[in-house]
Scaffold this active site. Sequence first.
Site, short mmCIF file in Angstrom:
data_model
loop_
_atom_site.label_atom_id
_atom_site.label_comp_id
_atom_site.label_asym_id
_atom_site.label_seq_id
_atom_site.Cartn_x
_atom_site.Cartn_y
_atom_site.Cartn_z
N GLU A 13 0.78 -0.72 -0.55
CA GLU A 13 0.41 -0.45 0.20
C GLU A 13 0.66 1.23 0.41
O GLU A 13 1.72 1.32 0.98
CB GLU A 13 -0.46 0.35 1.23
CG GLU A 13 -2.32 0.20 0.99
CD GLU A 13 -3.36 -0.36 0.37
OE1 GLU A 13 -3.28 -0.19 -1.22
OE2 GLU A 13 -3.78 -1.45 0.44
N ALA A 103 -14.90 2.07 -0.71
CA ALA A 103 -15.09 1.56 0.15
C ALA A 103 -13.63 1.19 0.02
O ALA A 103 -13.21 -0.24 0.01
CB ALA A 103 -16.11 0.35 -0.79
N GLY A 104 -12.11 1.10 -0.72
CA GLY A 104 -11.63 1.20 -1.26
C GLY A 104 -11.07 -0.25 -2.25
O GLY A 104 -10.05 -0.72 -1.96
N SER A 106 -11.33 0.13 -5.58
CA SER A 106 -11.01 0.85 -6.85
C SER A 106 -12.07 0.54 -7.58
O SER A 106 -11.78 0.68 -9.11
CB SER A 106 -10.12 0.20 -7.51
OG SER A 106 -8.93 0.40 -7.67
N SER A 107 -13.19 1.55 -7.53
CA SER A 107 -14.49 1.57 -7.81
C SER A 107 -14.12 2.53 -9.10
O SER A 107 -14.78 2.32 -10.00
CB SER A 107 -15.79 1.86 -7.33
OG SER A 107 -15.87 3.51 -6.32
N ASP A 152 -4.30 0.49 -9.48
CA ASP A 152 -5.77 0.06 -9.59
C ASP A 152 -5.53 -0.35 -11.01
O ASP A 152 -6.77 -1.22 -11.89
CB ASP A 152 -6.46 1.33 -8.82
CG ASP A 152 -6.37 1.50 -6.76
OD1 ASP A 152 -5.69 0.98 -6.60
OD2 ASP A 152 -6.64 2.90 -7.14
C1 GLA Z 1 -5.63 4.69 -3.68
C2 GLA Z 1 -4.78 4.24 -5.24
C3 GLA Z 1 -2.95 3.43 -5.51
C4 GLA Z 1 -2.44 3.13 -4.43
C5 GLA Z 1 -3.53 3.02 -3.56
C6 GLA Z 1 -2.34 2.55 -1.65
O1 GLA Z 1 -5.67 3.05 -4.27
O2 GLA Z 1 -5.10 5.01 -6.24
O3 GLA Z 1 -2.87 4.40 -6.79
O4 GLA Z 1 -1.68 4.65 -4.21
O5 GLA Z 1 -3.83 4.05 -2.79
O6 GLA Z 1 -1.66 1.94 -2.01
#
Ligand code: GLA
Length: 360
Positions: A13, A103-104, A106-107, A152
């Site tokens: 991350e 929601a983290g 990647s929508s 993402d």
């Molecule tokens: C988000 C960003 C990614 C990445 C993550 C953290 O998802 O879109 O590019 O930096 O945060 O790992």
Amino acid sequence: MWRAPGRVNLIGEHTDYNDGFALPFAIGAGVCVAAAARDDGLLVLTSRQQGEQALAVPVLSLAPGQPGGWAAYPAGMAWALMSAGHRIGGASLAIDADLPAGAGLSSSAALVCAAGLALADLYQLAVPRAELAALGRRGENDFVGAPTGLMDQLAVLLCRAGHALLLDCRTATGTAVPLDTVAAGLDLLVIDTRARHELTDGGYSARRQACEDAARAIGVRALRDVTDVSALSPLGDPVLVRRARHVVTENRRVLDAADLLRAGQLDRVGPLLSASHSSLRDDFEVSWPEADAAVEAALEAGALGARMTGGGFGGSVIALVPAAATADVTAAVAAMFARRGWRSPVIEPAVPSPAASRLS
Ligand code: GLA
């Protein structure tokens, strides 16, 4: 009809914009786009989640900020394709998603990449997937104003079913590594804490800036080039040292996790996940109370490891759990949230799924 999945980042991350490593996999939930070319030069966008009201903009007048809001994501992809010299005309895009926004998972990249695949197919553009990912990032960075890295978009476009993707973000290349939870008798639970984040908020870009400052002060191209934390002591500023230390140690954890997956030892990845969470909480400071509580409850109830996933400041946690303990972990996390008076988390096992594709 085109569809792009969301992603869970198993580990790695805030490493992507430091030219480092990450290990995401695509999930079952995603974004669908039904699309058709138009000969009037208009980009017409509708979204089931946004009330179905159509928004129409001439493709030739797309410019950062115009349109804004959710429509900026697909419009930003159209703009990035055109900026790179690809010829597209008008299109109608009707969007539907079973992936929650914020929601983290990647929508945003799913929406951008589904739109990108649709436009590329409708206008018969030969855009390799890695290039489409880079254009998607360009749209998010320069059109939407979200300063994301490339993880993402690459995950959404390059992942394989039953695998995670070891990304080298310096070369923008990915290698599939087996991630077979069923064979290992394990579940990878996604715990949506329902605390929401926005990458356009200041926290994400502040972390990026700190990493760039640290790399410049040490005299390396990117923090990827630091492998030993002792090289960080000249930074002096304790906050900068902690930010950089997260990136350096996280890159190591990603490579170790990929080695374990290649060796068929998913059951040994747990401690790396938990160490990643501690580093994101204490050194990088992008965790949030619901995530810390979910990790703690999951570990107490038998998870082998757990961590926040995605950019942080809200979103989801993942927990690696022996299948026999899934019910206990789920109940323990839900009980912890109820005790704290938080909204019930949504908890579901994730299945490593295929990348974006044309459905029909
Ligand atoms: C988000 C960003 C990614 C990445 C993550 C953290 O998802 O879109 O590019 O930096 O945060 O790992």
